[in-house]
Design an enzyme around this catalytic site. Structure first.
Site, PDB file in Angstrom:
ATOM      1  N   ARG A  44       0.469  -0.859   0.055  1.00  0.00           N
ATOM      2  CA  ARG A  44       0.134   0.007   0.781  1.00  0.00           C
ATOM      3  C   ARG A  44       1.206   1.199   0.157  1.00  0.00           C
ATOM      4  NH1 ARG A  44      -4.894  -2.883   2.274  1.00  0.00           N
ATOM      5  NH2 ARG A  44      -6.416  -1.594   2.836  1.00  0.00           N
ATOM      6  N   ARG A  46     -17.874  -3.911  10.363  1.00  0.00           N
ATOM      7  CA  ARG A  46     -16.684  -3.842  10.479  1.00  0.00           C
ATOM      8  C   ARG A  46     -16.664  -3.005  11.382  1.00  0.00           C
ATOM      9  NH1 ARG A  46     -12.786  -4.878   4.861  1.00  0.00           N
ATOM     10  NH2 ARG A  46     -11.998  -3.392   6.208  1.00  0.00           N
ATOM     11  N   ARG A  87     -10.009   6.620   4.734  1.00  0.00           N
ATOM     12  CA  ARG A  87      -9.297   4.910   3.639  1.00  0.00           C
ATOM     13  C   ARG A  87      -9.467   5.683   2.497  1.00  0.00           C
ATOM     14  NH1 ARG A  87     -12.889  -0.079   5.805  1.00  0.00           N
ATOM     15  NH2 ARG A  87     -11.721  -0.737   4.179  1.00  0.00           N
TER      16      ARG A  87
HETATM   17  P1  AMP Z   1      -8.125  -4.472   4.191  1.00  0.00           P
HETATM   18  O1  AMP Z   1      -9.237  -5.333   4.659  1.00  0.00           O
HETATM   19  O2  AMP Z   1      -7.576  -4.259   3.152  1.00  0.00           O
HETATM   20  O3  AMP Z   1      -9.184  -2.809   3.501  1.00  0.00           O
HETATM   21  O4  AMP Z   1      -7.460  -3.496   5.884  1.00  0.00           O
HETATM   22  C1  AMP Z   1      -8.105  -2.527   6.676  1.00  0.00           C
HETATM   23  C2  AMP Z   1      -6.684  -2.489   7.149  1.00  0.00           C
HETATM   24  O5  AMP Z   1      -5.567  -2.244   7.876  1.00  0.00           O
HETATM   25  C3  AMP Z   1      -6.577  -0.512   6.378  1.00  0.00           C
HETATM   26  O6  AMP Z   1      -7.243   0.926   6.952  1.00  0.00           O
HETATM   27  C4  AMP Z   1      -5.364  -0.340   7.582  1.00  0.00           C
HETATM   28  O7  AMP Z   1      -5.301   0.352   9.042  1.00  0.00           O
HETATM   29  C5  AMP Z   1      -4.394  -1.979   7.572  1.00  0.00           C
HETATM   30  N1  AMP Z   1      -4.118  -2.354   6.794  1.00  0.00           N
HETATM   31  C6  AMP Z   1      -3.719  -3.522   5.873  1.00  0.00           C
HETATM   32  N2  AMP Z   1      -3.346  -3.932   4.793  1.00  0.00           N
HETATM   33  C7  AMP Z   1      -2.645  -3.029   5.233  1.00  0.00           C
HETATM   34  C8  AMP Z   1      -0.974  -2.180   4.006  1.00  0.00           C
HETATM   35  N3  AMP Z   1      -0.156  -2.954   3.443  1.00  0.00           N
HETATM   36  N4  AMP Z   1      -0.093  -1.127   4.766  1.00  0.00           N
HETATM   37  C9  AMP Z   1      -0.764  -0.871   6.122  1.00  0.00           C
HETATM   38  N5  AMP Z   1      -2.101  -0.777   6.292  1.00  0.00           N
HETATM   39  C10 AMP Z   1      -2.822  -1.631   6.536  1.00  0.00           C
END
Ligand code: AMP
Length: 204
Positions: free
Chosen positions: A88, A133, A144
């Protein structure tokens, strides 16, 4: 095949990721899922990550990179994986490239799911009402989205220059989007790789 999936919140990444891993029979590496698990287990890493997740911010690179590197050493992943929600940031992308090159298995393809911001906002709103969630409340979702455009979107140029980027139109039904994804995967499986630095990323 090693694939990275990039897309803003509500672009349908999670749904399409499930289909892609079933289609290719590859492992699924979702950093969001790993962080949520760590959090539920109450591990030190999970506790550290929670505060960032709840604010809709990115968890620090060092934590996430460490988590992914551990997974990469599990034998299943080298046969093929879909990286979902990782990398990311540019630093995460560089770290992934380094780890994969030391394992001798570079990335094959980066799929970007692209949709109009208006469509995404409408989907996000719906999702916030339907799902439970903790980070899916309207305020966190909009944070986000901002984080995506500021910190993750620059990755697209990084991968475009490597000739690995395929941009997928993520508007339409789940089936329509999946057909576009399959086309991009199959083009990459068959064809010679796109020359690095070429101006035209594949557009499906
Ligand atoms: P997601 O389920 O991929 O939308 O991730 C949920 C949350 O987890 C994000 O809003 C971030 O806070 C954290 N997160 C997930 N993947 C990453 C990543 N590659 N780098 C940093 N934070 C992450």
């Amino acid at each position: 095949m090693l694939i990275v999936f990039i897309g803003p919140p509500a672009s349908g990444k999670g749904t399409q990721a499930k289909r892609v891993i079933a289609y290719l029979g590859i492992a699924h590496l979702s950093t969001g899922d790993l962080l949520r698990e760590a959090r539920q287990d109450g591990s030190p890493l999970g506790r550290q990550a929670a505060q960032y997740m709840d604010r809709g911010e990115l968890v620090p690179d060092s934590l996430v990179i460490g988590l992914v590197n551990q997974k990469l050493h599990e034998p299943g992943f080298r046969r093929g994986a879909l990286f979902d929600g990782f990398p990311r940031t540019i630093d995460q992308a560089r770290a992934l490239d380094e780890s994969l090159s030391s394992l001798g298995t570079p990335l094959d393809l980066v799929l970007e799911l692209q949709a109009d911001e208006k469509v995404l906002k409408a989907r996000m709103h719906k999702r916030a009402l339907e799902e439970s969630r903790v980070d899916d409340n309207p305020q966190t979702l909009s944070q986000r989205m901002t984080v995506y455009y500021e910190q993750t979107a620059p990755l697209l140029e990084y991968y475009r220059q490597q000739g690995k980027l395929a941009t997928i139109n993520a508007m339409g039904t789940t089936d329509e989007v999946f057909e576009r994804i399959k086309k991009a995967i199959n083009a990459r499986r068959k064809g010679p790789s796109v020359a690095a630095g070429s101006a035209g990323a594949i557009k499906q």
